[in-house]
Design an enzyme around this catalytic site. Structure first.
Site, short mmCIF file in Angstrom:
data_model
loop_
_atom_site.label_atom_id
_atom_site.label_comp_id
_atom_site.label_asym_id
_atom_site.label_seq_id
_atom_site.Cartn_x
_atom_site.Cartn_y
_atom_site.Cartn_z
N ASP A 227 181.98 -24.25 59.32
CA ASP A 227 182.95 -25.36 59.38
C ASP A 227 183.54 -25.68 58.01
OD1 ASP A 227 183.61 -27.88 61.40
OD2 ASP A 227 183.65 -28.40 59.28
N LEU A 228 184.85 -25.61 57.94
CA LEU A 228 185.53 -25.81 56.66
C LEU A 228 185.32 -27.21 56.10
CD1 LEU A 228 187.40 -24.75 54.49
CD2 LEU A 228 189.35 -25.41 55.91
#
Length: 270
Positions: A227-228
């Site tokens: 997840d960025l």
DNA sequence: ACCCAGGCATTGG
DNA sequence: CCAATGCATGGG
């Protein structure tokens, strides 16, 4: 108005921030200080109260869904004890005291929600998803029921493209709805086995599977390493690190840690 | 008019 | 096995 008690601590405003932070969520609608959601065809209004929430109307059968939606299954006291050993989490658990990450009551809604959020900003994802809900869901008083798997299974991909889905995502969502996958069966399986089964489905990668573990099954060790936003939160709170391995630092509270880091980065700043 | 944002499958080395 | 590419929208 009937009181539904929640395990303490619990903070309604912080816990429902996700439903307001990125625009309108038609299926979990913030309206006049309360959360509205359709359960079994009836719209419920949930608002804060001492010791829990007020739910109107509340029938016995709805309690489990509401408790899940409000994150009651999480063991917050154990996590807060654990957090004292980590300066960042110690701070976040103080600033976000009573934050219970909401869990999705509906596996199809959870997966479609993640698919819409792949790659694009959360604002874009919410906008597209709300159009999908208005097109294929059913309206109640204020909120809408999320489209059923059966309804999407009978939709044409082109109808989703018209709502702003990429051609690829339209294909993912329709084929997921038409797939043979039994969501309830996944409840019994260990984390890794759930991921293996989900990733085998077109359009579901490791990121989407991790968020399903975290936000539908509520598995304590779910850690969405791809997840960025979580990567950025970890970098800002802890400095540059080997991110994928960083989850072991939070063992066995990766899920709650991820949610506190993400929500902290949004609400508290870093 | 750009650029980036809470990925994924596909293609080509 | 890893790098490059297209995707569609909303916000800056």
């Amino acid at each position: 108005m009937p009181l539904l008690k929640l395990p303490q601590p619990y903070d309604f405003e912080v816990s429902t921030e996700r439903f307001r932070a990125f625009g309108v969520d038609r299926a979990n609608l913030w309206h006049e200080g309360g959360l509205h959601r359709v359960v079994e065809g009836r719209e419920l209004r949930i608002e804060p109260a001492p010791g829990g929430v007020l739910v109107e109307p509340l029938t016995n059968g709805d309690s489990p869904v509401v408790l899940t939606l409000l994150g009651a299954p999480f063991d917050l006291p154990a996590f807060y004890h654990f957090a004292q050993a980590d300066p960042v989490l110690a701070c976040l658990t103080r600033d976000l005291a009573g934050f219970r990450p909401p869990l999705s009551p509906d596996p199809f809604e959870a997966l479609v929600g993640s698919i819409t959020a792949q790659q694009v900003s959360m604002f874009a994802a919410f906008a597209v998803r709300s159009r999908m809900i208005e097109r294929f869901g059913d309206p109640a008083e204020h909120a809408w029921s999320f489209p059923t798997r059966e309804r999407i299974a009978s939709a044409r991909e082109e109808e989703l493209v018209e709502l702003g889905f990429s051609r690829r995502k339209a294909e993912y969502v329709v084929s997921l709805a038409r797939s043979e996958l039994d969501f309830e069966e996944l409840r019994e399986l260990p984390d890794e086995e759930v991921k293996v089964r989900l990733v085998a489905i077109r359009g579901i990668g490791e990121w989407t599977a991790d968020w399903f573990l975290a936000r539908y099954l509520g598995r304590p060790r779910a850690w969405p390493a791809g997840d960025l936003a979580l990567q950025k939160a970890v970098v800002s709170y802890y400095g540059a690190q080997d991110f994928r391995a960083f989850g072991t630092r939070f063992e066995p509270f990766q899920n709650l840690s991820a949610h506190y880091l993400l929500t902290g980065a949004r609400m508290v700043g870093s």
